[in-house]
Scaffold this active site. Structure first.
Site, PDB file in Angstrom:
ATOM      1  N   HIS A   1       0.844  -1.201   0.000  1.00 58.51           N
ATOM      2  CA  HIS A   1       0.000   0.000   0.000  1.00 58.51           C
ATOM      3  C   HIS A   1       0.879   1.252   0.000  1.00 58.51           C
ATOM      4  O   HIS A   1       1.960   1.280   0.592  1.00 58.51           O
ATOM      5  CB  HIS A   1      -0.926   0.005   1.218  1.00 58.51           C
ATOM      6  CG  HIS A   1      -2.003   1.036   1.130  1.00 58.51           C
ATOM      7  ND1 HIS A   1      -1.788   2.352   1.451  1.00 58.51           N
ATOM      8  CD2 HIS A   1      -3.298   0.947   0.729  1.00 58.51           C
ATOM      9  CE1 HIS A   1      -2.904   3.027   1.272  1.00 58.51           C
ATOM     10  NE2 HIS A   1      -3.832   2.200   0.834  1.00 58.51           N
TER      11      HIS A   1
ATOM     12  N   GLU B   1      -4.427   1.781  -7.056  1.00 59.61           N
ATOM     13  CA  GLU B   1      -4.876   2.857  -6.174  1.00 59.61           C
ATOM     14  C   GLU B   1      -4.007   4.084  -6.417  1.00 59.61           C
ATOM     15  O   GLU B   1      -2.902   4.196  -5.855  1.00 59.61           O
ATOM     16  CB  GLU B   1      -4.763   2.424  -4.708  1.00 59.61           C
ATOM     17  CG  GLU B   1      -5.702   1.300  -4.326  1.00 59.61           C
ATOM     18  CD  GLU B   1      -5.836   1.185  -2.824  1.00 59.61           C
ATOM     19  OE1 GLU B   1      -6.970   1.297  -2.327  1.00 59.61           O
ATOM     20  OE2 GLU B   1      -4.820   1.012  -2.136  1.00 59.61           O
TER      21      GLU B   1
END
Length: 254
Positions: free
Chosen positions: A96, A168
């Site tokens: 992430h 993302e």
């Protein structure tokens, strides 16, 4: 025409300790999820065992938010793949952008973790994304291609078939993020599919779920999941409340 299968899920990030998690997962366990949806939830470590235990035997997948690549050792503050499995999880979120920006995660360490996860029968959910500067300079595709190829380096075609990718954009996540235009997401995902095809061939590439995440909400989730190369959405704060998650699931199949 039958609806395509979709992965729909959320990471709670640093929210919901054990008490709040028990309340939320009770609501999640009672949801009716359409057959074409594969649902998942990724709680913090302190709530992982309780959430996985409650959802054991259901269609829900449960993941952890990070792990170390080693099985054990002198790694203060880290969590091993064995520990994640022992808590009942079957997924692992890796790479992430918050881990990359604040905690020194690199493409190399993401690869080490992906390979370790697969050895331990954990399905990696690999997060990739371009920064605001990379987006403005027009190198989104190059960034995503690099991150994808390095994350999957050394894996066989069968092993790559066990992963999920989540695009993302760094500029689209968080409280101040702005939702990406569907046309831009469509192009990014089409190019990502071509990167996968380079690695495993066109047919195998089609079987790797590529999710979109970044300011996904009830208002836009269905627009993203309608795109050809989007196989689901990875949702943030819009799905932290189980009722929000359920509403988004309903919106993409209505």
């Amino acid at each position: 025409m039958p609806r395509k299968p979709l992965w729909i899920g959320t990471s709670w990030k640093m929210n919901k300790g054990p008490a709040a998690a028990r309340d939320a997962v009770g609501q999640i366990a009672s949801m009716t999820v359409p057959e074409e949806i594969t649902p998942f939830v990724i709680p913090p470590f302190t709530s992982l065992e309780a959430v996985a235990g409650t959802l054991s035997g259901t269609r829900w997948h449960v993941g952890a938010q990070n792990m170390h690549w080693e099985d054990d050792g002198a790694w203060t503050g880290e969590i091993s793949p064995h520990m994640v499995r022992e808590c009942g999880a079957d997924m692992i979120e890796l790479g992430h952008s918050e881990r990359r920006e604040h905690f020194g995660e690199t493409d190399i360490t993401v690869n080490l973790k992906v390979r370790s996860a697969i050895r331990h029968k954990l399905r990696p959910l690999i997060c990739i994304g371009d920064s605001a500067e990379e987006y403005e300079f027009g190198v989104t595709h190059e960034t995503l291609a690099r991150q994808t190829k390095m994350a999957l380096h050394g894996l066989s075609a069968d092993e790559i078939g066990t992963v999920l990718l989540a695009y993302e954009p760094v500029w689209a996540i968080g409280a101040k993020g702005r939702a990406a235009e569907p046309d831009f997401v469509a192009l990014a995902h089409t190019r990502l599919r071509s990167v996968l095809a380079e690695l495993v061939g066109a047919e195998a590439a089609k079987r790797v779920p590529v999710l979109y995440g970044g300011s996904v909400s009830l208002d836009n989730a269905a627009r993203y999941t309608a795109l050809d190369n989007v196989d689901g959405v990875f949702i943030g704060r819009s799905a932290w409340d189980p009722s929000g998650l359920e509403a988004i699931i309903r919106s993409v199949v209505s």
